[in-house]
Design a protein around this motif. Sequence first.
Motif, PDB file in Angstrom:
ATOM      1  N   PHE A 194       9.260   6.403 -10.281  1.00 30.64           N
ATOM      2  CA  PHE A 194       9.556   5.181  -9.532  1.00 30.64           C
ATOM      3  C   PHE A 194       8.561   4.999  -8.385  1.00 30.64           C
ATOM      4  O   PHE A 194       8.074   3.884  -8.148  1.00 30.64           O
ATOM      5  CB  PHE A 194      10.982   5.226  -8.992  1.00 30.64           C
ATOM      6  N   LYS A 195       8.252   6.079  -7.681  1.00 33.97           N
ATOM      7  CA  LYS A 195       7.279   5.989  -6.591  1.00 33.97           C
ATOM      8  C   LYS A 195       5.918   5.541  -7.125  1.00 33.97           C
ATOM      9  O   LYS A 195       5.209   4.755  -6.480  1.00 33.97           O
ATOM     10  CB  LYS A 195       7.147   7.328  -5.877  1.00 33.97           C
ATOM     11  N   THR A 196       5.525   6.030  -8.306  1.00 35.97           N
ATOM     12  CA  THR A 196       4.266   5.626  -8.910  1.00 35.97           C
ATOM     13  C   THR A 196       4.249   4.119  -9.180  1.00 35.97           C
ATOM     14  O   THR A 196       3.246   3.434  -8.927  1.00 35.97           O
ATOM     15  CB  THR A 196       4.028   6.387 -10.225  1.00 35.97           C
ATOM     16  N   VAL A 197       5.367   3.591  -9.678  1.00 33.67           N
ATOM     17  CA  VAL A 197       5.461   2.153  -9.945  1.00 33.67           C
ATOM     18  C   VAL A 197       5.381   1.357  -8.648  1.00 33.67           C
ATOM     19  O   VAL A 197       4.671   0.346  -8.562  1.00 33.67           O
ATOM     20  CB  VAL A 197       6.760   1.836 -10.709  1.00 33.67           C
ATOM     21  N   VAL A 198       6.097   1.793  -7.629  1.00 33.73           N
ATOM     22  CA  VAL A 198       6.072   1.086  -6.342  1.00 33.73           C
ATOM     23  C   VAL A 198       4.672   1.108  -5.743  1.00 33.73           C
ATOM     24  O   VAL A 198       4.188   0.097  -5.216  1.00 33.73           O
ATOM     25  CB  VAL A 198       7.099   1.705  -5.366  1.00 33.73           C
ATOM     26  N   ASP A 199       4.001   2.247  -5.826  1.00 33.40           N
ATOM     27  CA  ASP A 199       2.618   2.321  -5.327  1.00 33.40           C
ATOM     28  C   ASP A 199       1.727   1.348  -6.096  1.00 33.40           C
ATOM     29  O   ASP A 199       0.847   0.712  -5.516  1.00 33.40           O
ATOM     30  CB  ASP A 199       2.083   3.747  -5.483  1.00 33.40           C
ATOM     31  N   GLY A 200       1.953   1.232  -7.406  1.00 33.84           N
ATOM     32  CA  GLY A 200       1.189   0.280  -8.198  1.00 33.84           C
ATOM     33  C   GLY A 200       1.454  -1.152  -7.782  1.00 33.84           C
ATOM     34  O   GLY A 200       0.543  -1.985  -7.759  1.00 33.84           O
ATOM     35  N   MET A 201       2.706  -1.462  -7.455  1.00 28.63           N
ATOM     36  CA  MET A 201       3.043  -2.802  -6.963  1.00 28.63           C
ATOM     37  C   MET A 201       2.347  -3.090  -5.641  1.00 28.63           C
ATOM     38  O   MET A 201       1.834  -4.184  -5.421  1.00 28.63           O
ATOM     39  CB  MET A 201       4.550  -2.923  -6.802  1.00 28.63           C
ATOM     40  N   ASN A 202       2.345  -2.092  -4.761  1.00 23.98           N
ATOM     41  CA  ASN A 202       1.644  -2.261  -3.482  1.00 23.98           C
ATOM     42  C   ASN A 202       0.179  -2.595  -3.702  1.00 23.98           C
ATOM     43  O   ASN A 202      -0.384  -3.473  -3.027  1.00 23.98           O
ATOM     44  CB  ASN A 202       1.769  -0.979  -2.647  1.00 23.98           C
ATOM     45  N   GLN A 203      -0.450  -1.919  -4.637  1.00 18.46           N
ATOM     46  CA  GLN A 203      -1.858  -2.186  -4.943  1.00 18.46           C
ATOM     47  C   GLN A 203      -2.056  -3.585  -5.497  1.00 18.46           C
ATOM     48  O   GLN A 203      -3.008  -4.281  -5.147  1.00 18.46           O
ATOM     49  CB  GLN A 203      -2.376  -1.146  -5.929  1.00 18.46           C
ATOM     50  N   GLN A 204      -1.138  -4.030  -6.378  1.00 18.97           N
ATOM     51  CA  GLN A 204      -1.262  -5.368  -6.944  1.00 18.97           C
ATOM     52  C   GLN A 204      -1.128  -6.439  -5.873  1.00 18.97           C
ATOM     53  O   GLN A 204      -1.876  -7.414  -5.855  1.00 18.97           O
ATOM     54  CB  GLN A 204      -0.214  -5.587  -8.035  1.00 18.97           C
TER      55      GLN A 204
END
Length: 246
Positions: free
Chosen positions: A127-137
């Motif tokens: 989940f943290k990996t997905v959230v970090d990816g959202m932050n980057q997007q």
Amino acid sequence: MSRSTRRSILGRVFGGAAVLVCACACFESSSHAQAIKVSPQPSEAGSFRTGRVSISIPAPAPELLEMGPDLRVLMEPLAAAKLRLIAAFILSDNLAQLPGSTTPLTKYALVEVPRAAEFMDVDEATFKTVVDGMNQQFSSGNLQSTMQTEIDRHFADLGAGKLTVDKPTQLGTMFSKPNVSGFAMLMPMAVKDKSVTLVAATLVVRVRNRLLFAYLYTQYKDKASVDWVTQTSESWADAILKSNEP
């Protein structure tokens, strides 16, 4: 879950899909509406299936009603190809006019799941990996072009003409808590001779080891529109987590 598996999930989830704004609903309802003859009965159960798991999803606000399985199909063409729509909430006045109405939706919410990861157990690290990816997007300078590409593809499929996305105004991270994070932006857009600015919130939610993307939209009028989305998004996220507690 291994690091390579987390990267695999991230790759399946993103590619523009997670931040796609279903903007066409603000201009007109789906062209499929006139082909469906059903009585508009909203879903009252509040329970939705994803990956063999039942998840309770309350309405984000009292004025928004879940469309129910018969009418929810009208919103399915608006979901990105990598996501599956499981719940859709619109104003009661809009719901009463379906099917066959072309009244723009001024306030609505969608809940979607990533198709490729729907049956995967999502742990805290993933989940943290997905959230970090959202932050980057959301911080990427390519967000506008990414969204335009996705919307062009959807509008071509719907035969609804050309929708142009102007440069989004990032409102940043609204909140970040265990198992949920929320992001918001202002989205100016136009189709034909009509234009509108949306306040759009994207929520990333981990519930019962499943990954959800929840979206809340309202047309921008003034600061009160932003405040409504910000406050409603956080209370909705809290309600989703609470309603799925053991």
